[in-house]
Each structure stands twice: as structure tokens, then as C-alpha cells.
Scaffold this active site. Structure first.
Site, short mmCIF file in Angstrom:
data_model
loop_
_atom_site.label_atom_id
_atom_site.label_comp_id
_atom_site.label_asym_id
_atom_site.label_seq_id
_atom_site.Cartn_x
_atom_site.Cartn_y
_atom_site.Cartn_z
N ASP A 7 0.87 -1.04 0.03
CA ASP A 7 -0.07 -0.02 0.14
C ASP A 7 1.08 1.28 -0.13
OD1 ASP A 7 -2.08 1.71 -0.01
OD2 ASP A 7 -2.46 1.33 2.12
N SER A 8 0.26 2.07 -0.31
CA SER A 8 1.03 3.60 -0.51
C SER A 8 1.56 4.03 1.06
CB SER A 8 0.46 4.76 -1.22
OG SER A 8 -0.86 5.08 -0.54
N GLY A 40 -3.76 7.64 -5.20
CA GLY A 40 -5.07 7.93 -5.99
C GLY A 40 -4.91 8.92 -6.85
N CYS A 70 -5.49 -2.41 -0.49
CA CYS A 70 -5.59 -0.65 -0.95
C CYS A 70 -6.56 -0.59 -2.33
CB CYS A 70 -4.21 -0.22 -1.71
SG CYS A 70 -4.29 1.25 -2.15
N ASN A 71 -7.40 -0.06 -2.03
CA ASN A 71 -8.62 -0.04 -3.20
C ASN A 71 -7.97 0.59 -4.58
OD1 ASN A 71 -11.22 -0.59 -1.78
ND2 ASN A 71 -10.42 1.21 -0.48
N THR A 72 -7.22 1.68 -4.38
CA THR A 72 -6.61 2.23 -5.59
C THR A 72 -5.71 1.35 -6.27
OG1 THR A 72 -6.57 4.54 -4.75
CG2 THR A 72 -4.89 3.90 -6.37
N CYS A 177 -12.08 3.25 1.95
CA CYS A 177 -10.64 3.36 1.90
C CYS A 177 -10.20 2.48 3.38
CB CYS A 177 -10.40 4.82 2.06
SG CYS A 177 -8.38 5.29 2.44
N THR A 178 -8.98 1.92 2.83
CA THR A 178 -8.33 0.90 3.77
C THR A 178 -7.64 1.67 5.02
OG1 THR A 178 -6.41 0.87 2.36
CG2 THR A 178 -7.96 -0.79 2.28
N HIS A 179 -7.54 3.02 4.75
CA HIS A 179 -7.05 3.94 6.06
C HIS A 179 -8.14 3.93 6.93
CE1 HIS A 179 -4.11 4.91 3.11
NE2 HIS A 179 -3.35 5.72 3.78
#
Length: 254
Positions: A7-8, A40, A70-72, A177-179
Site C-alpha cells: 500500500d502507499s 490515488g 488498498c482500493n486504488t 478506504c483501507t485507512h
């Protein structure tokens, strides 16, 4: 067995923590990209290459399973990643929990980044999985960025703004969002009593365990956690310590 999570930013923490709880013996490789974050707004081709390069680094470090919490990353690079690694390496993506929310609630709000809220991807998910529920998207401006920086006051302001724009009578909120699960308690506190949260992290972790088991290989490891930030070995970012999942995973670092 080494499982890599890519993930970012800190969005990988909830899934990694669930995976750690389900299988504390498994070695985890946490791949964050602070130099390139956030993903994103980046061009799609750039994000795809970033994910593929990070996955290649993970394989070189011994990863046998790759997770995109991560969705993106899942939207833009999942197909290309699976093509690159081939069928012998399981790749687990992330999809917002719209389907279970719509199955259990008559009205649902999907909290996500502004880019995801405006995307054709989310509109398609709502059309496919929204069923008979009334589903609306709510853009949570700045929430993911504030979480990545560990700026809790700014994150709470973003939550309050999203809560104000969430229609009355909503029964369920999807954390798109996974955050966002890192602030689940604060999100619940900002919503009317009785509203339910739907988070994809537990399902992604469970699916990862299933894919691991399907490999039929010895999976007992040392329970180690390795971190790489934009390809460099190092600790979790200091901002991870602001969240329970970050503290839990940080306790397992050498």
C-alpha cells in the site's frame, strides 16, 4: 511463509493486524511507499508500475503471497499484477464491503476518498452489489492523508465533515478506504447511535489465509515483521504509532 502487503501508506495496517491475529506464525512483509504517496491522484500507468515494481521486490525477498490492502492498487493494478506473477503466486485484492452492507441495511453510505467517490469503479460496485438498498457515496476530503501523517485532530475534523454530509437515517457506513478503519472508533462516535460500520480488512485477511492454505506448503514461520518504505528497509513510520494496529504490529518488529 512470507506474506507481502502493499500500500502507499498506513492503509495496510488493519489488514496486516487481522492477519497477524489469525496467523501469528506467518512472516509479514509490509511494503509502504511514502515517497510516492498518495497513489490515488497519480496517473494509472504510474500506479500500475509502482505496484509491479514493489511486488517484484517482495518476490525477491521471498514473498509467496501478495496482498493489496488498498482500493486504488486493487482497482488499477490487480489484473496486471496477477498476470506478472502467474497462477503460482496468490494475489489478494480489496473491494469495499458494499455487498454485505447492502444485504443487511436498507440505507448505506460509502465513505471514501474524493477520487474513489467520483470514480466509475465505485459506481459500478454500487450498481452490482447495492441490491435494493439506498446507497450514497460520501467523499471524505483529507481523511486518508491526515491518517498517514498521524494528525488525529485533522482526521477528526474530516470525519465530522463527512458525518455532517451523511444523510439522516443511514443504517450502515462502508469504510471505502483501507485507512479509515484506523479511526473506526472516532467514526462511530461521530455517527448517530446504531449505525453499523462495514470494513473489508477482516475478509481480506481471511481470504489471504485461505489462499495460503490452498498452496499446501508448510506455512509455519517465525512470526517476523519486515518493513520496507519505498524500497528501503526500515521501521514503520512514526505516525503508525498513533493507531492501535500500528502499535500492535510495531511490537513485533525487531
Amino acid at each position: 511463509m512470507i506474506v507481502a502487503l502493499i500500500d502507499s501508506g498506513l492503509g495496510l495496517l488493519p489488514t496486516a493486524a487481522w492477519l497477524r491475529k489469525l496467523r501469528p506464525d506467518v512472516d509479514l512483509l509490509l511494503q509502504l511507499d511514502p515517497d510516492g504517496a498518495p497513489w490515488g491522484p497519480k496517473p494509472e500507468a504510474w500506479t500500475v508500475q509502482r505496484v509491479l515494481d514493489t511486488a517484484a521486490d517482495s518476490l525477491a525477498l521471498g514473498a509467496e503471497v501478495i496482498v493489496l490492502p488498498c482500493n486504488t492498487a486493487s482497482v488499477t493494478a490487480l489484473a496486471q499484477l496477477r498476470e506478472m506473477v502467474g497462477p503460482e503466486v496468490p494475489v489478494v485484492g480489496t473491494v469495499p464491503a458494499i455487498k454485505p452492507a447492502a444485504a443487511e441495511c436498507r440505507s448505506v453510505a460509502v465513505w471514501a476518498t474524493a477520487a474513489t467517490t467520483a470514480s466509475r469503479y465505485q459506481a459500478d460496485l454500487i450498481a452490482r452489489f447495492g441490491g435494493d438498498a439506498d446507497v450514497v457515496g460520501i467523499a471524505c476530503h483529507g481523511l486518508a492523508d491526515s491518517i498517514d501523517r498521524g494528525e488525529l485532530a485533522a482526521a477528526r475534523r474530516a470525519i465530522a465533515s463527512a458525518a455532517e454530509r451523511t444523510p439522516e437515517g443511514v443504517e450502515g457506513v462502508v469504510l471505502g478506504c483501507t485507512h479509515y478503519p484506523l479511526m473506526a472508533d472516532e467514526i462511530l462516535a461521530a455517527l448517530p447511535a446504531g449505525v453499523r460500520l462495514f470494513d473489508s480488512a477482516p475478509a481480506v485477511a481471511a481470504q489471504t489465509v485461505r489462499r495460503m492454505d490452498e498452496l499446501g506448503r508448510p506455512s509455519t514461520g517465525n512470526g517476523t515483521i519486515l518493513v520496507r518504505t519505498s524500497g528501503r528497509p526500515g521501521p514503520l513510520p512514526p505516525s503508525a504509532g498513533a493507531f492501535e494496529s500500528g502499535r500492535f504490529l510495531g511490537a513485533g518488529l525487531p
